[in-house]
Design an enzyme around this catalytic site. Sequence first.
Site, PDB file in Angstrom:
ATOM      1  N   ASP A 172       0.833  -1.202   0.000  1.00 24.54           N
ATOM      2  CA  ASP A 172       0.000   0.000   0.000  1.00 24.54           C
ATOM      3  C   ASP A 172       0.871   1.256   0.000  1.00 24.54           C
ATOM      4  OD1 ASP A 172      -2.354   1.404   0.148  1.00 24.54           O
ATOM      5  OD2 ASP A 172      -2.902   0.725   2.149  1.00 24.54           O
ATOM      6  N   GLY A 215      -4.263   4.517 -10.096  1.00 26.23           N
ATOM      7  CA  GLY A 215      -4.720   3.155 -10.366  1.00 26.23           C
ATOM      8  C   GLY A 215      -5.378   2.951 -11.714  1.00 26.23           C
ATOM      9  N   ASP A 232     -10.311   4.325  -1.270  1.00 28.94           N
ATOM     10  CA  ASP A 232     -10.848   3.288  -0.394  1.00 28.94           C
ATOM     11  C   ASP A 232     -12.372   3.242  -0.374  1.00 28.94           C
ATOM     12  OD1 ASP A 232      -8.290   3.741   2.139  1.00 28.94           O
ATOM     13  OD2 ASP A 232      -8.242   2.698   0.235  1.00 28.94           O
TER      14      ASP A 232
END
Length: 541
Positions: A172, A215, A232
């Site tokens: 992460d 991403g 998230d």
Amino acid sequence: MRHHARGRRLATALAAGLLVAAGAATAVLRTSDAQALENGVARTPPMGWNSWNTFGCNINETLIRQMTDAMVSSGMRDAGYQYVVVDDCWMNPNRDGAGNLQGDPSRFPSGMKALGDYIHARGLKFGIYQGPLDRTCAQYFGSYPGRTGAQGHEAQDARQFAAWGVDYLKYDWCSPAGSIDDQVRTFAIMRDALRAAGRPIVFSINSNSVHSKTGPQRNWGDVSNMWRTTEDITNAWNTGQTNGYPMGIQNIVDVTVPLAGYARPGSFNDMDMMEVGRGGMTDTEMRSHFALWAVMASPLIAGNDLRNMNAATQTILKNANLIGISQDSLALQASQVSFDGTRRVLAKRLSNGDVAVALFNQGTGTTTISTTASALGLSGSSFTLRDAWTNATSSTSGAISASVPGHGTVVYRLSGGSSSPTVTPTTTTPTTAPPTTGPCRVTATVNAWNTGLTEDLTITNNGNTAINGWSLVFTLPGGQAITNGWNASYTPTSGQVTARNVSYNGSIAPGASVSIGFQATHTGNTAKPTSFTLNGEACAS
């Protein structure tokens, strides 16, 4: 990952233009020609459980063992769930004298290898968490002490994980610093370290924590087995975020639908750990959540308390029809067939020739959603539909339709007919084979909607010597203007554009390819660029 103490988030988002114009079918993104990570694991989307969503930093050895036992006793293991992933806050805040990671002695007194042995003894696999920089996410936000990130210790940590019997690593980012080039390079260090450690380990990355949301900007399959596409998740249907903290179910789907072409065995768009069974949504929304994760080939990583699941939660998480669709060996992500702003149709080709069709109602009221077998590229007049939720079967000559409640998703498995569906993400093949002579070849694919488009370009070296450092010049059609790009820098943003390599893709071996791309606005002309030259030499296209 979410944090109990959340700092200021960088304001980033993909343009809302990733959504398709009302009523228009989406042209699927092609599968990238970039070198994929082939480490033999995650041939289908990983299934398991992660500690963070429910417990955050409040974890210990007893809890993880209880969850492991619950995964077995509840039937989750037999349904296909494999990985027990211990998220952040498991580590001693200090490395030992030799620089090795240690489990926190008060939380995990038996040690991490003993925990892995316990998990393995019950027929499950062991997952663990780490960060690529100096701190994990909890350490970055000050909710856990120490600076035990992997930076400078990648090979050492990979060997330690292998020695403990780790089967899955969640990695992460957790920093606003660094370009996407820096992220690719840094994630690749651990990728290579895991390979060198000699144990098959699923490599799961998140480039988006605190950082701008990189991403969705590239196919990360050359770096990892699974990569987060968004910020998230939280246990809510729609938080109003395009790609910012926290993301609802609907928001994550919107970002990930256009990325279908990246999914393949060993490489998956990760829509984050599931919120099924954690409240905050209706059962209808929970069922949609699970169904969409399954048809879109996202890893199915539960995040609820497995010890006290109610019947509705167990029914959703153990749905054999949807798990079968998720775990199909082709490992394709469902592609969009149609979307009118409310009614969305997604379809996924399966290895036996069947097609999974999701009829997804993004509105609040019940509506009828319809499509046809021919819209999925199938011909014939006799088909069978199996409802994934009820298991009921029905016959159809080609019409596929259902009354779908607000925020609901009906999933059918369609069998029968003939021909291969056209909804599968595929590499675009020119109708006439391109010439193999000349120094280079460029293949271009456009995915367009009402005022925007994405363009994927594959540059192939047709020569006999490696290209070390390159610039690709091309002409954008009138009215097109680049808004952002990936795997290259682009100047200017319209007219004659030069795309220059970034450090990680600057070398193209003879016969090899690199993939780049960009997002652009347009005023009606969605044609492909023309007149490609690589380092001053004309390319076939």
